[in-house]
Write a protein that holds these residues in place. Structure first.
Motif, short mmCIF file in Angstrom:
data_model
loop_
_atom_site.label_atom_id
_atom_site.label_comp_id
_atom_site.label_asym_id
_atom_site.label_seq_id
_atom_site.Cartn_x
_atom_site.Cartn_y
_atom_site.Cartn_z
N ILE A 127 -1.75 173.48 35.56
CA ILE A 127 -2.89 172.72 36.06
C ILE A 127 -2.72 172.42 37.55
O ILE A 127 -3.67 172.53 38.34
CB ILE A 127 -3.07 171.40 35.27
N GLU A 128 -1.52 172.05 37.95
CA GLU A 128 -1.26 171.76 39.36
C GLU A 128 -1.55 172.97 40.25
O GLU A 128 -2.11 172.85 41.33
CB GLU A 128 0.20 171.32 39.53
N LYS A 129 -1.17 174.13 39.77
CA LYS A 129 -1.38 175.37 40.52
C LYS A 129 -2.87 175.73 40.61
O LYS A 129 -3.33 176.21 41.65
CB LYS A 129 -0.61 176.50 39.84
N GLY A 130 -3.59 175.50 39.52
CA GLY A 130 -4.98 175.94 39.48
C GLY A 130 -5.99 174.94 39.98
O GLY A 130 -7.10 175.32 40.37
N LYS A 131 -5.64 173.67 39.99
CA LYS A 131 -6.61 172.63 40.34
C LYS A 131 -6.71 172.47 41.86
O LYS A 131 -6.40 171.42 42.42
CB LYS A 131 -6.24 171.31 39.66
N LYS A 132 -7.18 173.55 42.49
CA LYS A 132 -7.33 173.57 43.95
C LYS A 132 -8.80 173.73 44.30
O LYS A 132 -9.38 174.80 44.11
CB LYS A 132 -6.52 174.72 44.54
N ASN A 165 -3.10 181.75 34.99
CA ASN A 165 -3.10 182.11 36.41
C ASN A 165 -4.42 181.76 37.11
O ASN A 165 -4.94 182.55 37.89
CB ASN A 165 -2.79 183.60 36.57
N THR A 166 -4.96 180.59 36.81
CA THR A 166 -6.07 180.08 37.61
C THR A 166 -5.53 179.71 38.99
O THR A 166 -4.52 179.01 39.10
CB THR A 166 -6.72 178.85 36.95
N ILE A 167 -6.23 180.16 40.04
CA ILE A 167 -5.72 179.90 41.39
C ILE A 167 -6.64 179.01 42.22
O ILE A 167 -6.35 178.73 43.39
CB ILE A 167 -5.47 181.23 42.15
N GLY A 168 -7.73 178.52 41.62
CA GLY A 168 -8.62 177.61 42.33
C GLY A 168 -9.99 177.58 41.69
O GLY A 168 -10.28 178.34 40.77
N TYR A 169 -10.83 176.66 42.18
CA TYR A 169 -12.19 176.56 41.65
C TYR A 169 -13.16 176.23 42.78
O TYR A 169 -12.77 175.73 43.85
CB TYR A 169 -12.26 175.50 40.55
#
Length: 472
Positions: free
Chosen positions: A253-258, A340-344
């Motif tokens: 979550i920390e990695k993807g919640k950008k 591997n979500t990298i942002g939104y």
């Protein structure tokens, strides 16, 4: 006896919380473990054990995160060989939760390590069984999944093991026991599961086809293997994650919640090769979306269809969601191993529109509009529902390409003639439409209400005969 079923409908999954005298156990937890921690905290209880019925294929379990956060001991059944510290129970071993007892009963068949847990209350009365994928309500676990990880474990071998597990370990138990399975209707881990999520063992002995007392081993194997569909491609990958271990959900979550503004989002999409996954509802997506994005709506069987349609579990993903639902989407992706979500897109699709970025759209029509169109021209019709749905009833002259086969059958769709696609209610057909659009096709229309609407509002001819395979 204090047993709570914690059911998650989108993946038809049941975890269990058992508590007595300040001690608790969690059975088959989902990836996000905070709800279990909060539940134990409410009882002022310590989570002592995390019991796993087997190495799951349809979701990534939360056992490792739960151990890291609570100190609980992970328990697997006999023959399990995880790549991390866990207690491997022997057949018949007892565990205590307060004044309760839990007995591990090795029931191989769905997988080799599959284990059923017998719950015994403070008065030594047997209360129920947490059966994992060994026994469902109305069905039993499919025996064809393990061979995708270990080739020697053929479906015939496991089916025969399951026959003996059921008859020698489960059926001799008392009829008044409550059966607590790992899944309900909608799960791909069986073929005929009931919508009910618990039952008595006695009723299952009377009604479950797999528990017929006069059934021979060969009859059991034949009936169990008949009608099995191809398992989703992500299943073996989830088994390996559950067996080998994975990154903590907090880090995922920390990695993807950008949050990314439209310019940042566009740049990252171009340089990273990330897939743009739009999780809004189908109607909103059709009206406008970022070019080359695909739609899998969060308010549906989201995780399952992500696993079916995105072949690479390590695919980098950029999210477009309704504002405020970003973390929910990441959690539901992680349930099936897509970490591997990298942002939104910050502010959702509206911010993209306000930035006057390029927008695509898709044409949706109603059932009545389809009926009117077919009076003026002959449009090829493609039904993306499951084969069983199609065989039950479909529009005359339509061709069945189940959604999970779409990527392999893209050449089946005409490039020089307009065509129409539909599913049951419009959710799956929009997934298909977004993929077709991403692959360069735009000569088609999607029926917004699907076959359900067509059947209610039109007089279009229908049939339950399967179109010849030569049409594909």
């Amino acid at each position: 006896m204090k047993v709570e079923q914690i059911y998650t409908g989108c993946i038809a999954h049941a975890a269990y919380y058992v508590e007595n005298n300040g001690e608790a156990a969690i059975f088959d937890p989902l990836r996000e473990v905070q709800p279990y921690i909060d539940r134990a905290k409410k009882d002022n209880a310590k989570i002592k054990y995390v019991f796993e019925t087997h190495f799951h294929a349809d979701f990534v379990s939360g056992h490792l995160d739960l151990k890291a956060k609570t100190g609980a001991q992970i328990v697997f059944g006999p023959t399990a060989k995880p790549n991390y510290e866990a207690l491997i129970a022997s057949d018949g071993q007892f565990f205590t939760i307060g004044n309760y007892k839990i007995k591990a009963i090795h029931t191989p068949g769905h997988t080799m390590e599959s284990t059923t847990y017998l719950l015994i209350d403070e008065n030594d009365k047997e209360h129920g069984i947490i059966s994992g994928d060994t026994l469902f309500i109305g069905d039993v676990g499919r025996p064809d999944l393990a061979q995708h990880v270990i080739a020697d474990l053929t479906q015939d071998k496991l089916a025969r093991l399951l026959y003996h597990s059921l008859r020698e370990k489960i059926m001799p138990l008392s009829d008044d026991l409550i059966v607590y399975p790992n899944h309900g209707a909608g799960s791909a881990c069986g073929k005929n599961m009931s919508k009910e999520t618990t039952d008595t063992l006695g009723n299952q002995k009377r009604t479950n086809y797999a528990l017929r007392p006069n059934m021979t081993e060969d009859e059991f194997v034949k009936e169990l293997l008949t009608g099995l569909t191809t398992p989703p491609g992500y299943f073996p990958k989830n088994v390996l994650l559950n067996l080998k271990g994975y990154e903590s959900l907090d880090k995922v979550i920390e990695k993807g919640k950008k949050p990314l503004n439209p310019n940042e989002f566009e740049t990252l999409a171009n340089v990273s090769g990330a897939l743009i996954l739009d999780t809004r509802n189908a109607n909103d997506f059709a009206k406008g979306f970022i070019p080359n994005s695909i739609n899998i709506g969060i308010d549906g069987s989201f995780a399952m269809w992500v696993g079916e349609m995105i072949s690479d579990i390590n695919q980098a993903i950029l999210l477009v969601t309704e504002p405020g639902r970003e973390e929910e989407c990441m959690i539901r992706l992680s349930r099936v191993g897509y970490d591997n979500t990298i942002g939104y897109l910050e502010g959702g699709f509206e911010s993209w529109k306000q930035a006057e970025k390029e927008i695509d759209s898709l044409k949706r029509i109603t059932g009545e509009q389809l009926e009117a169109l077919l009076k003026t021209a002959d449009f090829p019709l493609f039904d993306v529902r499951k084969k069983s749905e199609f065989d039950s009833e479909h529009l005359l002259k339509s061709v069945n390409i189940p959604l999970n086969q779409l990527n392999a059958k893209l050449d089946s769709f005409p490039k020089d003639k307009s065509f129409v696609i539909y599913c049951a209610g419009g959710y799956r057909s929009m997934i298909a439409a977004s993929i077709l659009k991403q692959r360069g096709l735009d000569n088609f229309m999607d029926v917004s209400g699907g076959y359900n609407e067509i059947a209610k509002t039109t007089q279009l001819p229908k049939t339950n005969y399967v179109c010849p395979s030569t049409l594909l």
